[in-house]
Design a protein around this motif. Sequence first.
Motif, short mmCIF file in Angstrom:
data_model
loop_
_atom_site.label_atom_id
_atom_site.label_comp_id
_atom_site.label_asym_id
_atom_site.label_seq_id
_atom_site.Cartn_x
_atom_site.Cartn_y
_atom_site.Cartn_z
N ARG A 5 0.86 -1.17 0.00
CA ARG A 5 0.00 0.00 0.00
C ARG A 5 0.90 1.23 0.00
O ARG A 5 1.91 1.25 0.72
CB ARG A 5 -0.90 0.02 1.24
CG ARG A 5 -1.92 -1.10 1.30
CD ARG A 5 -2.94 -0.99 0.20
NE ARG A 5 -3.96 -2.02 0.29
CZ ARG A 5 -4.82 -2.29 -0.68
NH1 ARG A 5 -4.77 -1.64 -1.82
NH2 ARG A 5 -5.72 -3.24 -0.52
N LEU A 7 1.54 4.93 0.97
CA LEU A 7 1.09 6.00 1.86
C LEU A 7 1.73 7.31 1.38
O LEU A 7 2.90 7.57 1.62
CB LEU A 7 1.49 5.70 3.31
CG LEU A 7 1.15 6.78 4.34
CD1 LEU A 7 -0.36 7.04 4.37
CD2 LEU A 7 1.64 6.37 5.72
N ASP A 34 -5.74 2.01 -2.20
CA ASP A 34 -4.75 2.40 -1.20
C ASP A 34 -5.34 3.33 -0.16
O ASP A 34 -5.18 3.14 1.05
CB ASP A 34 -3.55 3.08 -1.88
CG ASP A 34 -2.58 2.09 -2.51
OD1 ASP A 34 -2.76 0.88 -2.30
OD2 ASP A 34 -1.66 2.53 -3.22
N LEU A 38 -5.74 2.38 3.77
CA LEU A 38 -4.98 3.16 4.75
C LEU A 38 -5.91 3.92 5.69
O LEU A 38 -5.59 4.13 6.86
CB LEU A 38 -4.05 4.13 4.02
CG LEU A 38 -2.92 3.45 3.23
CD1 LEU A 38 -2.27 4.43 2.27
CD2 LEU A 38 -1.88 2.86 4.18
N TYR A 43 -3.86 4.81 9.10
CA TYR A 43 -2.63 5.46 8.65
C TYR A 43 -2.91 6.81 7.97
O TYR A 43 -2.02 7.63 7.85
CB TYR A 43 -1.88 4.56 7.67
CG TYR A 43 -1.20 3.39 8.33
CD1 TYR A 43 0.03 3.55 8.98
CD2 TYR A 43 -1.76 2.12 8.30
CE1 TYR A 43 0.66 2.48 9.58
CE2 TYR A 43 -1.14 1.04 8.90
CZ TYR A 43 0.07 1.22 9.54
OH TYR A 43 0.69 0.16 10.15
#
Length: 240
Positions: A5, A7, A34, A38, A43
């Motif tokens: 993924r 970030l 993504d 996230l 995140y």
Amino acid sequence: SSFVRTLYPNSMIATLTSAISTATAGGQLGLLYDSWALGQSGYAPVTNYLDLVRSIPIDADPVVWLQIISTLVSIDGSYQDGPGHAAFLAYARERLHPLAARLGWDAQTNAEGNAANLRDAVLQALSLFGDQAVITEARSRFESAMKGSKDVSPDVRRTAISIVARHADAATLDRLIATARATKDPLEKENLFRALGGIADPSGAERVLEFGVGTDAPAGLAPLMLVYLSHGHPDLAWNR
């Protein structure tokens, strides 16, 4: 190559949001998947995903819109008791209205390969999000289908019945159960049982449960009825 993924830093989010409309379908899906994953894991803010969705063009690949619709439905199911639920529903309806208007209810000439699946998905989602215009149109088409109108295609009939079943009152539920009992077509019967499994009303769900696991249910369908009902009524299905 690797399975990861990505970030992105906050400084890049605005740029990505403004550029996603010109990305390939694969690029759009990558950014959407993504940002949603996230957001789920904490995140990044989930609002990053919602901002990206605002920039997806209406004529984007159907696969991209199917991902968006599926995610919006997941968000709705997870946060129905939250203070921002009404605002989220308004957001979801606002994003999906133009898509629904573009697709309409009936198949179009030279439509994209996934158009039928996308049409069903967006109409189902809008009904779930409380769009009264879609619910009203579904009821109208349901009545036409029940009268044997040839103007209602099998795909539209299936969509309309599913929406009507979700919002069924006691009288409508009686009609749907009677129709499911009477039909001799195995596929039609299965479609009706699946639609009934999506009913929103808790008391109606209890009636559907008794009907769906009783002697009227086709062989082998009872376990599936528990699965259908569990999406909206997990405790009811579990306690059974």
